[in-house]
Design an enzyme around this catalytic site. Structure first.
Site, PDB file in Angstrom:
ATOM      1  N   SER A   1     -33.594  16.443 -11.520  1.00 38.43           N
ATOM      2  CA  SER A   1     -34.795  15.886 -10.886  1.00 38.43           C
ATOM      3  C   SER A   1     -34.729  14.368 -10.759  1.00 38.43           C
ATOM      4  O   SER A   1     -35.232  13.802  -9.781  1.00 38.43           O
ATOM      5  CB  SER A   1     -36.047  16.303 -11.666  1.00 38.43           C
ATOM      6  OG  SER A   1     -35.975  15.873 -13.022  1.00 38.43           O
TER       7      SER A   1
ATOM      8  N   HIS B   1     -17.703   3.847  -7.699  1.00 34.27           N
ATOM      9  CA  HIS B   1     -18.699   4.320  -6.728  1.00 34.27           C
ATOM     10  C   HIS B   1     -19.164   5.715  -7.155  1.00 34.27           C
ATOM     11  O   HIS B   1     -18.377   6.661  -7.185  1.00 34.27           O
ATOM     12  CB  HIS B   1     -18.081   4.372  -5.328  1.00 34.27           C
ATOM     13  CG  HIS B   1     -19.080   4.252  -4.222  1.00 34.27           C
ATOM     14  ND1 HIS B   1     -20.005   5.225  -3.964  1.00 34.27           N
ATOM     15  CD2 HIS B   1     -19.300   3.277  -3.301  1.00 34.27           C
ATOM     16  CE1 HIS B   1     -20.753   4.858  -2.926  1.00 34.27           C
ATOM     17  NE2 HIS B   1     -20.341   3.673  -2.509  1.00 34.27           N
TER      18      HIS B   1
ATOM     19  N   GLU C   1       0.835  -1.201   0.000  1.00 36.63           N
ATOM     20  CA  GLU C   1       0.000   0.000   0.000  1.00 36.63           C
ATOM     21  C   GLU C   1       0.857   1.232   0.000  1.00 36.63           C
ATOM     22  O   GLU C   1       0.654   2.150  -0.756  1.00 36.63           O
ATOM     23  CB  GLU C   1      -0.932   0.016   1.216  1.00 36.63           C
ATOM     24  CG  GLU C   1      -1.940   1.158   1.198  1.00 36.63           C
ATOM     25  CD  GLU C   1      -1.382   2.466   1.689  1.00 36.63           C
ATOM     26  OE1 GLU C   1      -1.996   3.507   1.390  1.00 36.63           O
ATOM     27  OE2 GLU C   1      -0.342   2.484   2.345  1.00 36.63           O
TER      28      GLU C   1
END
Length: 757
Positions: A646, A706, A460
């Site tokens: 909307s 995502h 990482e």
């Protein structure tokens, strides 16, 4: 008050964060009075966990991890030692490997030639301190940028601020020449790799990145504080190492996008996500003469008038270039494919189709890494010991608990492992692991191939979630079927103030569990201290740590730790001075923050893994969606774009309706003790976020799926909400924004369909 040159600048001022593992140094708020929340009562199992955690043994684990070089791909022994500690405490544990593309430093040089013929040679390395033994280790790791390009650059240079694209836009507006120049950039703001990317895309030929004491608040030598090791201020020679991969495009092995890196895996061209120009990190003491040589040349920092442009050094932060003043830099890296190792631990649950994953990356840029990442690693070893106490009493969780931190004694085959390894898993692993291995073996690969789902991680820190992402890519089917939550801890402690970032369904349980933990040696709960520090703010997950891989496969996550406030000692991020000596003297003397964070993580994991009902709060997720929507409307108004949203609003209302429905269902399941209905509710909680990743990835960065939050395209770390829409709006692309309004609405509707009755 600074001015914003365009709508992107105004937006980025809101989303910019600090480096992923380096949380912003906040001041405890005077607006929030320290409360006296009573400690919540503990169950017998919780009391066992809390009582089993010792700051003394955590200190021992920390000492082990911080006294040997463990750059990614360089320390198999440490991976095996980690798995051995878990195994001693009753966990099924092993080590697995991936074969990834990495590069390591060979040599570098940097010199400044003034127009009068004189020269300046920066040291480029950190001081050796007699008080801090690991700073003198012969195998200490030189300063470098992971994934930096090999190359040489000889040119005049330009100060580019924090290296955001809007900084470059401002330079272009001012008429500062960039093509063929070397960039010198200040750490802070966007991820370091994006500083290099932006410089490269603006025609520059090399990048130098320096640390500025403006990051340190009042705790500086200029304000009378002694520097480490004599005091809490930054050691002037400290250098921040780190990856310069283009994180906001793709964060994994750049040669295997979308599939795991194994020996024999097909390899793609990595150039899309790696720099083509060299870069070198330097200390602020090395940077001062370089910056000072630009004084009186170009535009002063004050006149540039850009957020974060002017730091705290005694220079004007002018743009330059200075005619005839030239930087010569060279960087040589050794590229190749190397094994990295994940240590894995498993406790079987009674519900084989529900899993809690807990993780930390184990490798570090330096010999030390006492805060990043090995405070988190030491905490995970202590957690294994605590859960071992419960296991010795015959306890078994309802859900599987999988530990992931990072080599496999078995010989890897293409996307799989040899038959001998399968037999080994049968002996040492849980039935659900063996079931999955055999299922994958028979359904995906045929005779002789199999896969194994579980993993503490290597890689990482070198490449930002590298080995985690490879593991997730390998086990996507199993994770999609079983994963409930991912709990991440990297910098478990670099100071005394706790913080969390999390997906919204975890907000309530995360804060409720804080009320069960007495914080350090105070008479206050962790909740009270967290509230004073953060004013109750829970961050949105962007990227830069291992949770990224899970979130973008539709798995909720939390990232946690404890950091320094504005008056606490300076944490030397990715520096040789992130050492055991610094931690035990300044960062967390007595390892009390480590202990409290260990207790917190153990209780959070226990409650997620063992409660009959998965403790999720979906009404809060609806509330957060509504907040993100209001923020989006403000962004659209600021951009003066005509956009119909909307469909998105209707989808959020539908999700709110579903959240209400499932809350009623869970109450019915509990009151009637209906086990079938309870299982149904739990599976809806497990699965609903898969809807948010159901519409494909973001434009030109398909990894990020995502659609509710993702790292900003020019931040790399900090999150942007409704990213597909927001970034299209900020680019003025109405067509793309309209497309992502519908895609995002569809993703939310799918999530709503999963949870609705």
């Amino acid at each position: 008050m600074w001015r914003f040159e365009n709508k992107w600048q105004a937006f980025i001022a809101l989303v910019i964060g600090t480096e992923a593992c380096l949380h912003e140094r906040l001041s405890p708020s005077s607006l929030v009075r320290k409360q006296d929340t009573p400690l919540s009562p503990l169950s017998p199992e919780e009391a066992t966990l809390v009582g089993a955690i010792s700051n003394t043994t955590i200190s021992e684990w920390s000492y082990y991890y911080t006294h040997g070089a463990h750059l990614a791909g360089k320390n198999l022994t440490m991976a095996e030692w980690t798995a051995d500690r878990w195994r001693e405490n009753g966990w099924n544990s092993s080590v697995v490997s991936y074969e990834v593309y990495l590069n390591y430093p060979v040599n570098k040089s940097l010199s400044l030639a003034y127009s009068n013929g004189s020269t300046y040679l920066p040291s480029l390395e950190e001081a050796v301190l007699s008080e801090d033994e690991t700073t003198s280790y012969p195998d200490r790791i030189p300063t470098f940028h992971g994934y930096s390009a090999s190359g040489r650059a000889d040119a005049e240079f330009v100060y580019v601020g924090r290296g955001q694209q809007v900084d470059f836009d401002r330079l272009i507006e001012l008429g500062v020449p960039l093509e063929g120049k070397v960039a010198i950039a200040k750490y802070g703001g966007p991820f370091r790799g994006l500083k290099v990317k932006n410089a490269q895309e603006n025609g520059m030929i090399g990048v130098i990145i320096f640390t500025d004491t403006s990051d340190d608040g009042n705790i500086t030598e200029a304000n009378g504080y002694a520097a480490y090791p004599d005091g809490p201020a930054r050691n002037p020679s400290s250098v921040q190492r780190g990856s310069v991969q283009f994180l906001s495009t793709y964060p994994g092995d750049p040669t295997t996008p979308g599939y795991p890196s194994k020996d024999g895996s097909p390899r793609a061209d990595p150039s899309r996500v790696l720099p083509k120009i060299p870069s070198i990190p330097i200390s602020y003491v090395d940077a001062i003469p370089i910056l000072a040589s630009l004084d009186g040349h170009g535009t002063t920092g004050v006149e540039v008038n850009r957020t974060g442009w002017v730091g705290a050094l005694n220079v004007s932060y002018s743009t330059g270039p200075a005619s005839g003043t030239v930087i010569s830099m060279s960087n040589l890296m050794e590229d190749g494919y190397h094994a990295i190792w994940n240590s894995i631990g498993v406790i079987n649950g009674t519900n084989a189709d529900e899993t809690i994953v807990i993780g930390n990356h184990r490798d570090a840029w330096i010999v030390g890494g006492a805060a990043d990442p090995n405070s988190g690693t030491a905490i995970l070893v202590e957690l294994a010991k605590a859960f071992g106490k419960l296991l010795s009493q015959g306890w078994k969780p309802k859900r599987n608990i999988v530990y992931v931190t990072q080599s496999s004694p078995c010989s890897p085959s293409f996307y799989g492992i040899s038959d001998n390894c399968i037999m080994g898993w049968r002996r040492i692993r849980s039935p659900w692991v063996y079931w999955y291995v055999k299922r994958s073996y028979s359904s995906r690969f045929g005779s002789g191939k199999a896969r194994e789902p579980s993993r503490i991680r290597d890689g990482e820190n070198f490449t930002n979630m590298l080995s985690t992402l490879e593991w997730v890519e390998e086990y996507v089917p199993w994770l999609t079927e079983t994963a409930v939550s991912y709990l991440n801890i990297d910098v478990g402690a670099s100071g005394p103030w706790p913080y969390i970032d999390a997906t919204p369904e975890l907000h309530k349980i995360a804060t409720d569990v804080m009320k069960k933990v007495q914080w350090m040696d105070t008479n206050h709960t962790m909740y009270d201290v967290w509230l004073e520090y953060t004013q109750g703010s829970i961050g949105v997950l962007g990227s830069g740590s291992d949770y990224t891989s899970f979130v973008h496969k539709g798995i909720g996550a939390i990232d946690m730790g404890a950091g320094g406030g504005s008056t606490d000692p300076i944490y030397h991020y990715h520096s040789n001075f992130d050492s055991y000596h610094w931690m035990s003297t300044f960062g967390d003397p007595g390892f009390l923050a480590h202990k409290s964070m260990s207790q917190y993580l153990s209780l959070l994991a226990y409650n997620l893994a063992d409660q009959d009902l998965i403790q999720f709060d979906l009404p809060n997720y609806a509330t957060q969606l509504e907040t993100y929507y209001e923020n989006l409307l403000s962004t659209i108004k600021e951009a003066a774009l005509d956009l119909d949203t909307s469909a998105l609003l209707d989808a959020i209302k539908e999700f709110r309706s579903g959240a209400t429905d499932i809350q009623a269902q869970q109450e019915q399941a509990i009151s009637t003790k209906d086990s079938g209905l309870l299982t149904l509710v739990n599976h809806k909680y497990r699965d609903f976020q898969r809807g948010f990743v159901s519409q494909g990835g973001l434009p030109d960065r398909e990894f990020y799926q995502h659609l509710i939050f993702a790292p900003g395209i020019d931040t790399g770390y900090a999150a942007t909400t409704f990213p597909g829409i927001t970034e299209a709006v900020l680019d003025g692309n109405t067509s793309l924004a309209t497309q992502f309004v519908q895609k995002t609405a569809d993703a939310i509707l799918i999530a709503a369909d999963i949870i609705k009755t």
